[in-house]
Design an enzyme around this catalytic site. Sequence first.
Site, PDB file in Angstrom:
ATOM      1  N   LYS A  19       2.706   1.269  -2.941  1.00 31.71           N
ATOM      2  CA  LYS A  19       3.967   1.769  -2.400  1.00 31.71           C
ATOM      3  C   LYS A  19       3.767   2.245  -0.955  1.00 31.71           C
ATOM      4  O   LYS A  19       3.518   1.446  -0.092  1.00 31.71           O
ATOM      5  CB  LYS A  19       4.511   2.854  -3.332  1.00 31.71           C
ATOM      6  CG  LYS A  19       4.490   2.454  -4.821  1.00 31.71           C
ATOM      7  CD  LYS A  19       5.376   1.282  -5.158  1.00 31.71           C
ATOM      8  CE  LYS A  19       5.137   0.706  -6.548  1.00 31.71           C
ATOM      9  NZ  LYS A  19       5.199   1.623  -7.648  1.00 31.71           N
TER      10      LYS A  19
ATOM     11  N   ARG B 120     -18.504  -4.990  -8.462  1.00 38.70           N
ATOM     12  CA  ARG B 120     -17.794  -4.235  -9.506  1.00 38.70           C
ATOM     13  C   ARG B 120     -18.190  -2.757  -9.444  1.00 38.70           C
ATOM     14  O   ARG B 120     -17.428  -1.889  -9.846  1.00 38.70           O
ATOM     15  CB  ARG B 120     -18.054  -4.820 -10.895  1.00 38.70           C
ATOM     16  CG  ARG B 120     -17.295  -4.070 -12.010  1.00 38.70           C
ATOM     17  CD  ARG B 120     -17.085  -4.888 -13.287  1.00 38.70           C
ATOM     18  NE  ARG B 120     -18.246  -5.649 -13.679  1.00 38.70           N
ATOM     19  CZ  ARG B 120     -19.349  -5.142 -14.232  1.00 38.70           C
ATOM     20  NH1 ARG B 120     -19.447  -3.845 -14.450  1.00 38.70           N
ATOM     21  NH2 ARG B 120     -20.365  -5.922 -14.545  1.00 38.70           N
TER      22      ARG B 120
ATOM     23  N   ASP C  98       0.874  12.356 -10.302  1.00 36.74           N
ATOM     24  CA  ASP C  98       1.160  11.060  -9.681  1.00 36.74           C
ATOM     25  C   ASP C  98       1.933  11.369  -8.402  1.00 36.74           C
ATOM     26  O   ASP C  98       3.101  11.775  -8.445  1.00 36.74           O
ATOM     27  CB  ASP C  98       1.969  10.184 -10.647  1.00 36.74           C
ATOM     28  CG  ASP C  98       2.217   8.788 -10.075  1.00 36.74           C
ATOM     29  OD1 ASP C  98       2.297   8.659  -8.838  1.00 36.74           O
ATOM     30  OD2 ASP C  98       2.366   7.852 -10.878  1.00 36.74           O
TER      31      ASP C  98
HETATM   32  C1  LIG Z   1       4.597   1.711  -8.894  1.00 33.90           C
HETATM   33  C2  LIG Z   1       4.194   2.989  -9.507  1.00 33.90           C
HETATM   34  C3  LIG Z   1       3.121   3.052 -10.402  1.00 33.90           C
HETATM   35  C4  LIG Z   1       2.346   1.832 -10.823  1.00 33.90           C
HETATM   36  O1  LIG Z   1       1.662   1.265  -9.762  1.00 33.90           O
HETATM   37  P1  LIG Z   1       1.232  -0.299  -9.684  1.00 33.90           P
HETATM   38  O2  LIG Z   1       0.505  -0.350  -8.387  1.00 33.90           O
HETATM   39  O3  LIG Z   1       2.481  -1.106  -9.732  1.00 33.90           O
HETATM   40  O4  LIG Z   1       0.362  -0.559 -10.864  1.00 33.90           O
HETATM   41  C5  LIG Z   1       2.769   4.294 -10.900  1.00 33.90           C
HETATM   42  N1  LIG Z   1       3.457   5.413 -10.567  1.00 33.90           N
HETATM   43  C6  LIG Z   1       4.494   5.376  -9.725  1.00 33.90           C
HETATM   44  C7  LIG Z   1       5.210   6.639  -9.395  1.00 33.90           C
HETATM   45  C8  LIG Z   1       4.911   4.168  -9.176  1.00 33.90           C
HETATM   46  O5  LIG Z   1       5.966   4.153  -8.352  1.00 33.90           O
END
Ligand SMILES: *Cc1c(COP(=O)(O)O)cnc(C)c1O
Length: 424
Positions: free
Chosen positions: A239, A78, A214
């Site tokens: 992604k 952890r 992000d």
């Molecule tokens: C998919 C996504 C998230 C969330 O990610 P997870 O891995 O599904 O928790 C956050 N920001 C963007 C831009 C995303 O495409």
Amino acid sequence: MSSKDKSRRIGDRELSPESLMMSYGYDPTLSEGALKCPIFQTSTFIFNSAEQGKAFFEVAYGLREREAGEKLGLIYSRLNNPDLEILEDRLTLWDRAESAAVFESGMGAISTTALTFLRPGDRLLYSEPVYGGTQYLFSQILPQFGIETRSFRAAMGPQEVREAVLEAGQDGNLAFVLLETPANPTNHLVDIAQVAEAAAELSTEERKVLVAVDNTFLGPVFQHPLKQGADLVLYSLTKYVGGHSDVIAGACLGSAALVNRIKETRTFLGSMGGPWSGWLLMRSLETLKLRMTAQAANARIIADWLAEHPRVVRVYYPGHLEEGDADYETFNRQCEDAGGMVSFDVEGGEAEAFNVLNSLQLIKLAVSLGGTESLAQHPSTMTHSDIPPEQQRAMGITESMIRLSVGVENAEDLIADLEQALAG
Ligand SMILES: *Cc1c(COP(=O)(O)O)cnc(C)c1O
């Protein structure tokens, strides 16, 4: 120079991230000479002596200053695990970040980061539209902890964005700004440098207004927010970085000072990634640039083709910005490529968009993005369906909009699929 710094150079030449993804941060002599980093599927680690265990805990819990070159020893998965630590080292290279933290999901990265830096009475400002999970966390969950959240539209011009940031910071409560650029699914851009400048103007000695981006859509290959002045970069590694639609994970990158605070929260929320995810992601990183480059090249061919199609009313693709467009200069300054996400409006409304989606054969009807396979979805009724229709329209999400995540297939095959689906 540490051995890690040395491994990044040949003579004076600094090696590129894609050259280092197969080896950086891994010492085969510690793993029986194995060429590839093994999966350290273990919850705990054996100390050589009680004294060593004591020393590791002193460092982990900050009970004393570290000695020169002293690293955090392996204690318990952890807190740390080799698959996670080596992955974190490799991730820093693309964004030239000092430090990285990996999480079990993108939402784990975003929520752990928000809970590290926000306290009751603080204000959070974010660009809209954002990812649906982020939108829910900010609009529904954080307010329950006394955190005020506000948004501005990504479609606004740089000057209006600057004013929105300064206004949100007027009373001194603004603590954190989160940007998502390009915005999903409209591909509107937010000027990161402009927001970072406004946040710097609002910052004081005691209190820095943090800017996080992000970077899931274009990063880490085609956009580098730290270079534009952001403090933190967030990822859904699920992604493009994972890239094969088979692992859920997230990351946050920035200065060691900030990321160490985030890692402390991560230790106690238990939101770290596991060794198996770490191993899968290291494997993915080896082909990241190849995949993203191929996806971006396919996306350009498809966007150009869609723009000429008589049944396509509008294409949302940053690579089509022209001089005079609001986002043109921002694109040139902060994006190194237009990436693999293309949205478009078909003639008609929801029924016509559904017709196209139901007719696709090679392109799969699914949410998520960034994988090797091409995916299509309907933002208005799928990823963005919890946003009321009037608000969707104000953000630029139409009823006839289809969002494509372009994969690595043959571009002409993808066009053949779109052509037959649009003819139906
Ligand atoms: C998919 C996504 C998230 C969330 O990610 P997870 O891995 O599904 O928790 C956050 N920001 C963007 C831009 C995303 O495409």
